[in-house]
Design an enzyme around this catalytic site. Structure first.
Site, mmCIF file in Angstrom:
data_model
loop_
_atom_site.group_PDB
_atom_site.id
_atom_site.type_symbol
_atom_site.label_atom_id
_atom_site.label_comp_id
_atom_site.label_asym_id
_atom_site.label_seq_id
_atom_site.Cartn_x
_atom_site.Cartn_y
_atom_site.Cartn_z
ATOM 1 N N ASN A 18 78.191 -14.536 151.595
ATOM 2 C CA ASN A 18 78.868 -13.297 151.226
ATOM 3 C C ASN A 18 80.327 -13.373 151.704
ATOM 4 O O ASN A 18 80.580 -13.545 152.899
ATOM 5 C CB ASN A 18 78.120 -12.123 151.879
ATOM 6 N N ARG A 60 86.660 -1.132 149.526
ATOM 7 C CA ARG A 60 87.281 -1.425 150.832
ATOM 8 C C ARG A 60 87.484 -2.916 151.065
ATOM 9 O O ARG A 60 88.289 -3.305 151.888
ATOM 10 C CB ARG A 60 86.461 -0.817 151.963
ATOM 11 N N HIS A 61 86.730 -3.766 150.374
ATOM 12 C CA HIS A 61 86.992 -5.202 150.514
ATOM 13 C C HIS A 61 87.149 -5.864 149.141
ATOM 14 O O HIS A 61 88.260 -6.059 148.688
ATOM 15 C CB HIS A 61 85.994 -5.909 151.452
ATOM 16 N N GLU A 81 76.435 -7.452 144.678
ATOM 17 C CA GLU A 81 75.793 -6.326 145.365
ATOM 18 C C GLU A 81 76.483 -5.052 144.933
ATOM 19 O O GLU A 81 77.718 -4.999 144.889
ATOM 20 C CB GLU A 81 75.966 -6.456 146.879
ATOM 21 N N HIS A 205 71.222 -9.733 156.251
ATOM 22 C CA HIS A 205 71.986 -8.712 156.979
ATOM 23 C C HIS A 205 71.969 -8.997 158.474
ATOM 24 O O HIS A 205 70.914 -9.018 159.101
ATOM 25 C CB HIS A 205 71.494 -7.278 156.749
ATOM 26 N N GLY A 206 73.180 -9.251 158.984
ATOM 27 C CA GLY A 206 73.347 -9.435 160.422
ATOM 28 C C GLY A 206 72.942 -10.809 160.944
ATOM 29 O O GLY A 206 72.950 -11.018 162.157
ATOM 30 N N GLY A 227 76.956 -13.168 155.613
ATOM 31 C CA GLY A 227 78.376 -12.941 155.392
ATOM 32 C C GLY A 227 79.201 -12.842 156.649
ATOM 33 O O GLY A 227 79.850 -13.791 157.077
HETATM 34 N N1 PXP Z 1 72.496 -8.659 152.067
HETATM 35 C C1 PXP Z 1 72.883 -7.418 151.698
HETATM 36 C C2 PXP Z 1 72.106 -6.702 150.663
HETATM 37 C C3 PXP Z 1 74.039 -6.828 152.267
HETATM 38 O O1 PXP Z 1 74.405 -5.578 151.884
HETATM 39 C C4 PXP Z 1 74.798 -7.563 153.187
HETATM 40 C C5 PXP Z 1 76.050 -6.972 153.747
HETATM 41 O O2 PXP Z 1 76.970 -6.778 152.735
HETATM 42 C C6 PXP Z 1 74.349 -8.853 153.524
HETATM 43 C C7 PXP Z 1 73.187 -9.369 152.974
HETATM 44 C C8 PXP Z 1 75.111 -9.712 154.476
HETATM 45 O O3 PXP Z 1 75.132 -9.137 155.728
HETATM 46 P P1 PXP Z 1 76.078 -9.732 156.854
HETATM 47 O O4 PXP Z 1 77.476 -9.610 156.369
HETATM 48 O O5 PXP Z 1 75.768 -8.904 158.031
HETATM 49 O O6 PXP Z 1 75.662 -11.179 157.037
#
Ligand code: PXP
Length: 257
Positions: A18, A60-61, A81, A205-206, A227
């Site tokens: 990401n 925002r990005h 997304e 995520h995270g 990301g």
């Molecule tokens: N997957 C989804 C659906 C997300 O919304 C995000 C954050 O934009 C990510 C993955 C990636 O998360 P991170 O940036 O915390 O790795």
């Protein structure tokens, strides 16, 4: 060009990178540097199987023109997304990304804080899923790993569920060992239920170098989206090295599983 990934073996664990936060840094000053498209090319050279970008309502990005350039120039699939709104659906139908991942969006949040409430959003989501699928776009729903969400996701026709790994990563940051085990068990059960329902399983995520292996070991999960951590790490050692190291950890975890 927009490469295809469906021919890959189901056992292969793919990495989607990401690149939103390259745009965050660019936007801090305006102008064009650093360019998310350049980052996407570098991530692919480093081993990313696909590129993910979140076009938020407040821009925002990532911007609309970033999406157009990514779609036109990427050599790997683009996963867009987005919130399940009419505006976003018409943008997706214009650009035809390989996949769309529907996420909940609240303007005041820093990042996507929870998964979609698919039971509450059933009818709206069903309509959005079917419009995107009719255009040949694969549709993913970003959800918490519980059975009800997965059941409704399957019922409204999602091709993919992306399981939210945020709670697992937070427990890891807090050094809460039993919380980590509990969250991983929840992700594992959710992955099994989704796969049994015939839905492709992604997660994200995270995730960081410290947390990726726990999720990569789950055999039903075939794609991770990462990301913020990778873009942050790239400040210290470069994006190629960060992506390569993340991939190596994923592959190691898969071999150990
Ligand atoms: N997957 C989804 C659906 C997300 O919304 C995000 C954050 O934009 C990510 C993955 C990636 O998360 P991170 O940036 O915390 O790795």
């Amino acid at each position: 060009m927009n490469g295809q990934i469906d021919s890959q073996s189901a056992e292969t664990l793919r990495l989607g990178v990401n690149i939103d936060h390259v745009a965050t840094i660019r936007n801090a000053r305006g102008g064009r540097h650093p360019d998310p498209l350049r980052a996407a090319h570098i991530a692919i050279e480093g081993g990313a199987d696909g590129i993910t970008a979140h076009l938020r309502e407040d821009r925002r990005h990532i911007s609309d023109s970033d999406i157009a350039r990514l779609k036109a120039e990427l050599t790997r699939p683009l996963n867009l997304e987005m919130a399940a709104t009419d505006e976003m659906v018409s943008i997706a139908l214009r650009h035809l990304p390989h996949a769309c991942c529907l996420v909940p969006e609240r303007r005041e949040e820093r990042t996507t804080e929870g998964g979609l409430d698919v039971a509450a959003g059933g009818d709206v989501l069903r309509g959005v899923v079917s419009r995107l699928k009719d255009a040949g776009i694969r549709v993913s729903l970003f959800i918490e790993a519980d059975e009800k969400n997965i059941e409704v996701s399957s019922e409204i026709g999602a091709d993919i569920v992306e399981l939210h790994t945020g709670a697992y990563c937070e427990r890891a940051l807090e050094d809460d060992a039993s919380g980590v085990v509990r969250e991983l068990e929840r992700l594992s059960r959710g992955s099994q239920v989704a796969k049994a329902a015939g839905i492709e399983v992604h997660a994200g995520h995270g995730l960081t170098y410290n947390t990726v292996k726990g999720v990569a070991r789950l055999p039903e999960v075939i794609e991770l989206n990462v990301g913020h951590f990778l873009i942050g790490e790239s400040i210290f050692g470069g994006l190629t090295a960060a992506v390569q190291h993340m991939r190596a950890l994923m592959e190691q975890a898969r071999r150990e599983a």
